[in-house]
Design a protein around this motif. Structure first.
Motif, short mmCIF file in Angstrom:
data_model
loop_
_atom_site.label_atom_id
_atom_site.label_comp_id
_atom_site.label_asym_id
_atom_site.label_seq_id
_atom_site.Cartn_x
_atom_site.Cartn_y
_atom_site.Cartn_z
N ASN A 44 5.44 14.59 -10.38
CA ASN A 44 5.98 14.77 -11.73
C ASN A 44 4.98 15.52 -12.62
O ASN A 44 5.35 16.42 -13.38
CB ASN A 44 6.33 13.42 -12.37
N ARG A 45 3.70 15.13 -12.52
CA ARG A 45 2.66 15.79 -13.31
C ARG A 45 2.56 17.27 -12.93
O ARG A 45 2.51 18.15 -13.79
CB ARG A 45 1.33 15.07 -13.06
N GLN A 46 2.56 17.54 -11.63
CA GLN A 46 2.46 18.93 -11.17
C GLN A 46 3.70 19.73 -11.54
O GLN A 46 3.62 20.92 -11.87
CB GLN A 46 2.19 18.97 -9.67
N THR A 47 4.86 19.07 -11.49
CA THR A 47 6.09 19.74 -11.89
C THR A 47 6.04 20.11 -13.37
O THR A 47 6.42 21.22 -13.75
CB THR A 47 7.31 18.84 -11.61
N ARG A 48 5.54 19.18 -14.21
CA ARG A 48 5.39 19.48 -15.64
C ARG A 48 4.41 20.62 -15.85
O ARG A 48 4.65 21.53 -16.64
CB ARG A 48 4.92 18.23 -16.40
N GLU A 49 3.27 20.55 -15.14
CA GLU A 49 2.26 21.61 -15.27
C GLU A 49 2.82 22.96 -14.83
O GLU A 49 2.58 23.99 -15.47
CB GLU A 49 1.01 21.27 -14.46
N LEU A 50 3.57 22.95 -13.73
CA LEU A 50 4.19 24.19 -13.24
C LEU A 50 5.18 24.73 -14.26
O LEU A 50 5.22 25.94 -14.52
CB LEU A 50 4.87 23.94 -11.89
N SER A 51 5.96 23.83 -14.84
CA SER A 51 6.92 24.24 -15.86
C SER A 51 6.20 24.82 -17.08
O SER A 51 6.61 25.86 -17.63
CB SER A 51 7.77 23.04 -16.27
N GLU A 52 5.11 24.17 -17.50
CA GLU A 52 4.32 24.67 -18.63
C GLU A 52 3.72 26.03 -18.30
O GLU A 52 3.71 26.94 -19.14
CB GLU A 52 3.22 23.68 -18.99
N MET A 53 3.21 26.17 -17.08
CA MET A 53 2.63 27.45 -16.68
C MET A 53 3.70 28.54 -16.64
O MET A 53 3.44 29.68 -17.06
CB MET A 53 1.95 27.32 -15.32
N THR A 97 0.83 -1.20 0.00
CA THR A 97 0.00 0.00 0.00
C THR A 97 0.87 1.25 0.00
O THR A 97 0.63 2.20 -0.75
CB THR A 97 -0.94 0.00 1.21
N LEU A 98 1.89 1.24 0.86
CA LEU A 98 2.78 2.40 0.94
C LEU A 98 3.56 2.61 -0.36
O LEU A 98 3.73 3.76 -0.81
CB LEU A 98 3.74 2.24 2.12
N LEU A 99 4.03 1.52 -0.95
CA LEU A 99 4.74 1.64 -2.22
C LEU A 99 3.82 2.17 -3.32
O LEU A 99 4.21 3.00 -4.14
CB LEU A 99 5.34 0.30 -2.64
N ARG A 100 2.58 1.68 -3.36
CA ARG A 100 1.62 2.15 -4.34
C ARG A 100 1.34 3.64 -4.14
O ARG A 100 1.34 4.43 -5.09
CB ARG A 100 0.31 1.36 -4.21
N GLU A 101 1.13 4.05 -2.89
CA GLU A 101 0.91 5.47 -2.58
C GLU A 101 2.12 6.30 -2.98
O GLU A 101 1.98 7.39 -3.55
CB GLU A 101 0.64 5.67 -1.09
N ASN A 102 3.31 5.77 -2.66
CA ASN A 102 4.54 6.47 -2.99
C ASN A 102 4.67 6.66 -4.50
O ASN A 102 5.00 7.75 -4.98
CB ASN A 102 5.74 5.71 -2.44
N THR A 103 4.37 5.61 -5.26
CA THR A 103 4.43 5.69 -6.72
C THR A 103 3.42 6.70 -7.25
O THR A 103 3.74 7.53 -8.12
CB THR A 103 4.17 4.30 -7.34
N GLU A 104 2.19 6.65 -6.72
CA GLU A 104 1.16 7.60 -7.14
C GLU A 104 1.57 9.04 -6.80
O GLU A 104 1.37 9.95 -7.61
CB GLU A 104 -0.18 7.27 -6.48
N LEU A 105 2.14 9.24 -5.61
CA LEU A 105 2.57 10.57 -5.21
C LEU A 105 3.71 11.08 -6.11
O LEU A 105 3.75 12.25 -6.48
CB LEU A 105 2.98 10.59 -3.74
#
Length: 150
Positions: A52-61, A39-47
């Motif tokens: 990464n997604r938010q970092t890309r979005e921030l970079s795009e913004m 569960t923790l590994l799955r959460e860690n991967t999702e986080l």
């Protein structure tokens, strides 16, 4: 070395003859640890994916913000250039109008001077005509006078 849920599930404990470990308890604990770790590994991967997604979005913004600022600066520069060009065009139009007005005034003054010369010529001609007419009338009057006396 990282321990995966599979490592925990496959872990084997050696039992002791006296006072050893209860294999069912150990297995149950290992299952619980494996489930929690999974569960923790799955959460860690999702986080991580979310970061990464938010970092890309921030970079795009940030890139869009940069482009917007550059566009605004370009628009401001173009606007200032257009104002300057309009000012120059206005000044040129005024200068041309002033030159044309000056030419018109000069032409009008030249025309007035020419007309004044013509008026003087007409006055001189009228005076000369009056003198000649008077001389002619005087001559006719003398002829008439002279004709009566005869």
């Amino acid at each position: 070395m990282t321990i995966t849920p599979l490592d925990i599930q496959q872990q084997q404990f050696k039992g002791k003859m006296f006072g050893g470990l209860d294999a069912d308890d150990v297995d149950a604990f290992l299952q619980a640890v494996a489930a929690e770790m999974e569960t923790l590994l799955r959460e860690n991967t999702e986080l991580k994916e979310q970061v990464n997604r938010q970092t890309r979005e921030l970079s795009e913004m940030a890139e869009r913000d940069k482009e917007l600022r550059e566009t605004m600066l370009a628009a401001r520069t173009i606007t200032e250039e257009m104002k300057a060009n309009t000012q120059k065009e206005g000044e040129l139009i005024i200068a041309e109008a002033q030159m044309q007005a000056r030419r018109m005034v000069d032409d009008a003054e030249r025309t007035v001077a020419e007309l004044q010369v013509k008026v003087q010529d007409v006055r001189r001609q009228r005076l000369q005509f009056e003198i000649e007419l008077k001389g002619l009338l005087d001559a006719h009057a003398r002829l008439i006078e002279h004709g009566r006396q005869d």
